[in-house]
Design a protein around this motif. Sequence first.
Motif, PDB file in Angstrom:
ATOM      1  N   GLN A   1       0.821  -1.204   0.000  1.00 58.56           N
ATOM      2  CA  GLN A   1       0.000   0.000   0.000  1.00 58.56           C
ATOM      3  C   GLN A   1       0.859   1.260   0.000  1.00 58.56           C
ATOM      4  O   GLN A   1       0.625   2.178  -0.800  1.00 58.56           O
ATOM      5  CB  GLN A   1      -0.921  -0.008   1.234  1.00 58.56           C
ATOM      6  CG  GLN A   1      -1.946  -1.123   1.223  1.00 58.56           C
ATOM      7  CD  GLN A   1      -2.656  -1.242   2.559  1.00 58.56           C
ATOM      8  OE1 GLN A   1      -2.187  -0.737   3.586  1.00 58.56           O
ATOM      9  NE2 GLN A   1      -3.804  -1.911   2.551  1.00 58.56           N
TER      10      GLN A   1
ATOM     11  N   LEU B   1      -7.547   9.340  -6.242  1.00 58.75           N
ATOM     12  CA  LEU B   1      -7.636   8.254  -7.212  1.00 58.75           C
ATOM     13  C   LEU B   1      -7.569   6.887  -6.540  1.00 58.75           C
ATOM     14  O   LEU B   1      -8.221   5.936  -6.991  1.00 58.75           O
ATOM     15  CB  LEU B   1      -6.508   8.378  -8.239  1.00 58.75           C
ATOM     16  CG  LEU B   1      -6.611   9.568  -9.206  1.00 58.75           C
ATOM     17  CD1 LEU B   1      -5.390   9.618 -10.110  1.00 58.75           C
ATOM     18  CD2 LEU B   1      -7.888   9.474 -10.037  1.00 58.75           C
ATOM     19  N   LEU B   2      -6.782   6.780  -5.465  1.00 60.51           N
ATOM     20  CA  LEU B   2      -6.646   5.493  -4.784  1.00 60.51           C
ATOM     21  C   LEU B   2      -7.734   5.252  -3.746  1.00 60.51           C
ATOM     22  O   LEU B   2      -7.767   4.188  -3.128  1.00 60.51           O
ATOM     23  CB  LEU B   2      -5.274   5.413  -4.094  1.00 60.51           C
ATOM     24  CG  LEU B   2      -4.068   5.304  -5.022  1.00 60.51           C
ATOM     25  CD1 LEU B   2      -2.771   5.334  -4.215  1.00 60.51           C
ATOM     26  CD2 LEU B   2      -4.133   4.040  -5.860  1.00 60.51           C
TER      27      LEU B   2
ATOM     28  N   PHE C   1     -10.964   4.523  -7.261  1.00 64.62           N
ATOM     29  CA  PHE C   1     -10.464   3.158  -7.375  1.00 64.62           C
ATOM     30  C   PHE C   1     -11.528   2.160  -6.939  1.00 64.62           C
ATOM     31  O   PHE C   1     -11.725   1.110  -7.570  1.00 64.62           O
ATOM     32  CB  PHE C   1      -9.197   3.025  -6.542  1.00 64.62           C
ATOM     33  CG  PHE C   1      -8.514   1.692  -6.660  1.00 64.62           C
ATOM     34  CD1 PHE C   1      -8.673   0.896  -7.792  1.00 64.62           C
ATOM     35  CD2 PHE C   1      -7.690   1.222  -5.640  1.00 64.62           C
ATOM     36  CE1 PHE C   1      -8.037  -0.335  -7.905  1.00 64.62           C
ATOM     37  CE2 PHE C   1      -7.052   0.000  -5.745  1.00 64.62           C
ATOM     38  CZ  PHE C   1      -7.232  -0.785  -6.880  1.00 64.62           C
TER      39      PHE C   1
ATOM     40  N   TRP D   1     -12.830  -0.356  -9.845  1.00 65.63           N
ATOM     41  CA  TRP D   1     -12.406  -1.753  -9.675  1.00 65.63           C
ATOM     42  C   TRP D   1     -12.678  -2.171  -8.231  1.00 65.63           C
ATOM     43  O   TRP D   1     -11.762  -2.213  -7.416  1.00 65.63           O
ATOM     44  CB  TRP D   1     -10.923  -1.902 -10.016  1.00 65.63           C
ATOM     45  CG  TRP D   1     -10.483  -3.337 -10.129  1.00 65.63           C
ATOM     46  CD1 TRP D   1     -11.265  -4.445 -10.248  1.00 65.63           C
ATOM     47  CD2 TRP D   1      -9.129  -3.809 -10.113  1.00 65.63           C
ATOM     48  NE1 TRP D   1     -10.513  -5.573 -10.300  1.00 65.63           N
ATOM     49  CE2 TRP D   1      -9.185  -5.224 -10.230  1.00 65.63           C
ATOM     50  CE3 TRP D   1      -7.890  -3.189 -10.015  1.00 65.63           C
ATOM     51  CZ2 TRP D   1      -8.030  -6.011 -10.234  1.00 65.63           C
ATOM     52  CZ3 TRP D   1      -6.745  -3.972 -10.028  1.00 65.63           C
ATOM     53  CH2 TRP D   1      -6.817  -5.367 -10.138  1.00 65.63           C
TER      54      TRP D   1
ATOM     55  N   TYR E   1      -9.859  -3.016  -5.222  1.00 69.79           N
ATOM     56  CA  TYR E   1      -9.800  -2.130  -4.052  1.00 69.79           C
ATOM     57  C   TYR E   1     -10.006  -2.921  -2.769  1.00 69.79           C
ATOM     58  O   TYR E   1      -9.298  -2.711  -1.774  1.00 69.79           O
ATOM     59  CB  TYR E   1     -10.857  -1.039  -4.179  1.00 69.79           C
ATOM     60  CG  TYR E   1     -10.891  -0.092  -3.015  1.00 69.79           C
ATOM     61  CD1 TYR E   1      -9.988   0.969  -2.923  1.00 69.79           C
ATOM     62  CD2 TYR E   1     -11.823  -0.252  -1.981  1.00 69.79           C
ATOM     63  CE1 TYR E   1     -10.012   1.837  -1.844  1.00 69.79           C
ATOM     64  CE2 TYR E   1     -11.859   0.605  -0.909  1.00 69.79           C
ATOM     65  CZ  TYR E   1     -10.951   1.658  -0.837  1.00 69.79           C
ATOM     66  OH  TYR E   1     -10.973   2.511   0.241  1.00 69.79           O
TER      67      TYR E   1
END
Length: 224
Positions: A7, A39-40, A45, A49, A53
């Motif tokens: 991470q 974005l993460l 995210f 997806w 995630y």
Amino acid sequence: MATWMVQVSLIITLSLVLGRLAEKVGQSRMIGEISAGLLLGASVFGVLWPNGYAALFFNDSLEDLKVLADLGLVLLMFEVVWHTSFMHTGKIRNARLIPLVITLFGVSLTFLIGCLIATMSKETLAPDIALWPYVFFCGLALSVTALPVLIRIINHLGCMSTSTASIALSSAIYTDVLAWVGLAFLVAFNSVEKTSVVGGLVSILSLIGFCGISFYMIRPLRKL
């Protein structure tokens, strides 16, 4: 490899890439780093997806990541103290009053805007919450300065040791102090509705006493 290492590696890599891209278009590197976090996150995210995630940022793994984030924030706050000394503003008249004036005007305007937005959005966003706590909370939320973001931007500009940076950081610290005290009062007033009136008054008086002791008894000890 531990999950938190994956991470952290992903976060740092994407932050560096987007930070460089932000610099290419004339923005601060911090803008790209914030974009990496968005974005993460679950809003991008997690939507594009969901399975990926959930596999990478599952609930149990976020506890370790939160500890690292809190540690980094604590270290950053200690670093701020080194750069908020009034030695950088010694040649400026009324240097100690400037951050307070900036804070009062900045907080007043943003607080009023937040309260106005809350009044208009109350029925849509929070129909089950009492009016005044919701309005007061939104006003505080809009008044708070993102101090770590401000530090990163100033540091990136290379003017951390200037008088302007000292004034900006001092103003941001005063703003956060006012916001946290306001939030504490909000929690104390809200507890009056959920518990007894006496319990709520005790919480409020305890908060006032704590602030008084901190400013008038603990603070002067620094000069000894």
